[in-house]
Each structure stands twice: as C-alpha cells, then as structure tokens.
Write an enzyme that holds these catalytic residues in place. Structure first.
Site, short mmCIF file in Angstrom:
data_model
loop_
_atom_site.label_atom_id
_atom_site.label_comp_id
_atom_site.label_asym_id
_atom_site.label_seq_id
_atom_site.Cartn_x
_atom_site.Cartn_y
_atom_site.Cartn_z
N LYS A 11 9.52 62.65 105.50
CA LYS A 11 9.35 64.05 105.08
C LYS A 11 8.29 64.73 105.97
O LYS A 11 8.19 64.40 107.13
CB LYS A 11 8.97 64.12 103.61
CG LYS A 11 9.85 63.23 102.72
CD LYS A 11 9.73 63.57 101.28
CE LYS A 11 10.51 62.58 100.45
NZ LYS A 11 10.78 63.01 99.12
N HIS A 95 19.39 66.86 102.53
CA HIS A 95 18.44 66.33 101.55
C HIS A 95 18.19 67.38 100.46
O HIS A 95 18.20 68.58 100.73
CB HIS A 95 17.12 65.97 102.26
CG HIS A 95 16.20 65.18 101.38
ND1 HIS A 95 15.41 65.76 100.42
CD2 HIS A 95 15.98 63.84 101.31
CE1 HIS A 95 14.73 64.80 99.80
NE2 HIS A 95 15.05 63.63 100.32
N GLU A 97 15.62 68.38 99.07
CA GLU A 97 14.50 69.29 99.34
C GLU A 97 14.94 70.43 100.27
O GLU A 97 14.49 71.56 100.13
CB GLU A 97 13.32 68.51 99.92
CG GLU A 97 12.65 67.66 98.85
CD GLU A 97 11.99 66.39 99.36
OE1 GLU A 97 11.79 66.25 100.57
OE2 GLU A 97 11.69 65.52 98.51
N GLU A 167 21.13 60.32 95.96
CA GLU A 167 19.74 60.50 95.56
C GLU A 167 19.65 61.44 94.35
O GLU A 167 19.63 62.66 94.52
CB GLU A 167 18.95 61.12 96.71
CG GLU A 167 18.89 60.27 97.94
CD GLU A 167 17.63 60.57 98.74
OE1 GLU A 167 16.86 59.64 98.95
OE2 GLU A 167 17.41 61.73 99.12
N GLY A 173 10.65 61.08 94.30
CA GLY A 173 9.21 61.35 94.29
C GLY A 173 8.61 61.38 92.90
O GLY A 173 7.47 61.82 92.71
N SER A 213 12.65 56.93 94.45
CA SER A 213 11.57 56.04 93.99
C SER A 213 11.88 54.55 94.18
O SER A 213 11.53 53.71 93.35
CB SER A 213 11.21 56.34 92.53
OG SER A 213 10.76 57.67 92.40
C1 PEP Z 1 13.66 60.81 99.49
O1 PEP Z 1 12.98 61.79 99.69
O2 PEP Z 1 14.70 60.68 100.13
C2 PEP Z 1 13.22 59.86 98.49
C3 PEP Z 1 14.10 58.99 98.03
O3 PEP Z 1 11.92 59.91 98.09
P1 PEP Z 1 11.14 58.86 97.15
O4 PEP Z 1 11.50 57.48 97.63
O5 PEP Z 1 9.69 59.16 97.34
O6 PEP Z 1 11.60 59.10 95.75
#
Ligand code: PEP
Length: 248
Positions: A11, A95, A97, A167, A173, A213
């Site tokens: 990130k 992603h 985000e 995801e 996160g 996570s």
């Molecule tokens: C990600 O941003 O792709 C992600 C999975 O983050 P995290 O592992 O911190 O949850």
C-alpha cells in the site's frame, strides 16, 4: 497443478530506504525459488530499489496500480510500459481501496486488465463484498458482477495465467479474518464462475488468492483449502512475519 502465490501489498508504506531495509531483512527468510511464488507489490517509487534487491532471488516485483493508456497527458499516472521497463511482473488491479477512494469502477478495472495483459503484465484482480452486502446475502451477486465486468473481452488463455484475489472488505486491515470455510466458499464460487464463463481448464488453471488480515497464525489453515491458492497480504507483508506466511 496450480503454483501457489503469496503477494505482499505494501500500500502507501515504505520509503525507498525503508523498502531496502525490509527486503534485506526478508532475503534470508524467503526462498523465491520454492514451491510458492512470492511477489512484493510495492509503491511505484520503490520499484527500482526492490527490483534491484530481489534480482536473482526468484521473488517477483508487482505494482499496486497502473493507468489504462500507454503514455500522454495523464499527470501523476504510471503506464504499463513504464512498469515493464522497471522490471515489474505483476500488477494489482481493482483493490477495494482504489475502488473506494479513487472511484474505480468495474469498467475502469476492465480497461486496466486489458492494458496490463497487452504489455505482458500479470493482473492480480481484486474483488470482495462489504459487510452490508454479506449481511444482505448478496455476496456472490456482487462478486459475480465485479468479475464478469473485469474480464469482459478477456480470452481464456489470458485468464488461465492471471490471479484473482478475493478480499472481503470487512476483513481488510481490520484484524478480522474470514474463516477458512467462508473464504473457501467464495473462492470456490469464483472458480465455478470462471468455469461458467470459460471452461473447466481455465477454471482449473486460474489462481485465486484470499486476502484480508492474513497473518503468520492463520495462513496455513486458509491455504489448506482446495480453492485458495495463496494470499494477498497487506499489514503483515511489512514485517518479517511475511516469511511465515510464505512458508505456510
Ligand atoms: C490488502 O490490502 O490487500 C489486505 C489484504 O490487507 P490486510 O492484510 O492488512 O488486511
């Protein structure tokens, strides 16, 4: 037989000097030529130093984004040819985000997937539902739409070689991981969708990661599931723990 793939998503973290320190710390802990493919997806400014440091180790470099034009008046953007020239092999596309903060639509994601493939970059296409969508029972409706549009006009041969990362937004996160059964259920349904859109060979070949996570403690259980071919890892990719995940 699908080769497992674990990718770190740094990130907007790590200055070039911090990146150098982290890659050097991970070097003795990670075998990039082992059974699991390893990718560091890093901020654009870190690509040159990370490419140099991983050279010869078997670890690949990925970008976190790209633009869907080759060049021109697009201030602040990074093109596929720039990434290729800098030694990048993979690129994260879509992603959550970027969908949320930069308003990336499924159509934009499709254009980026096409551009990446045109230049030989391997897309890691992200999809995943929000907590509201999960609670409303529309997880798969939402993900099917994301994937169908992301893959519009993409050939079976291209799909065989790319990566899809499931995801769930509520797990990113937050420290709240999907259970391995929840993750398997969706990753299995994504593979079924690829079979429906293409054919069995394509569904058997495409690699599907779980992200959200993932850490040194839960990776083994998640990666033991039949349709989970590895992970996309955010927070835990910024520390030595990433090696535990790769080795899981
Ligand atoms: C990600 O941003 O792709 C992600 C999975 O983050 P995290 O592992 O911190 O949850």
């Amino acid at each position: 037989m699908r080769k497992r793939i674990v990718a770190g998503n740094w990130k907007m973290n790590m200055t070039p000097s911090e990146a150098k320190k982290l890659v050097e710390e991970l070097k003795p802990l990670i075998n990039g030529n082992g059974d699991t493919e390893v990718v560091y997806c890093v901020p654009a400014i870190d690509i040159p130093i990370v490419s140099e440091l991983v050279s010869g180790t078997g670890v690949s470099v990925g970008a976190e984004n790209l633009y869907f034009e080759d060049k021109g008046a697009y201030t602040g953007e990074i093109s596929a040819p720039m990434l290729v020239d800098a030694g990048v092999k993979y690129v994260i596309i879509g992603h959550s985000e970027r969908r949320e903060y930069f308003e990336e639509s499924n159509i934009i994601i499709n254009k980026k997937v096409k551009k990446a493939l045109e230049h030989g970059l391997i897309p890691i296409i992200c999809c995943g539902e929000s907590l509201d969508q999960r609670e409303q029972g529309i997880t798969m409706d939402f993900i099917r739409q994301q994937i169908k549009v992301a893959l519009l006009d993409i050939s079976a041969d291209a799909v065989k070689n790319l990566v899809i990362a499931y995801e769930p937004i509520w797990a990113i996160g937050t420290g709240k991981t999907a259970t391995s059964d929840q993750a398997q259920e969706v990753c299995g349904a994504i593979r079924d969708l690829i079979k429906e859109l293409y054919d069995e060979d394509t569904a058997d070949a495409v690699r599907i990661q779980y992200g959200g996570s993932v850490n040194g403690g839960n990776a083994k259980e998640l990666f033991s599931k039949p349709d989970i071919d590895g992970g996309l890892v955010g927070g835990a990719s910024l520390k030595a723990e990433f090696a535990d995940i790769v080795n899981a």
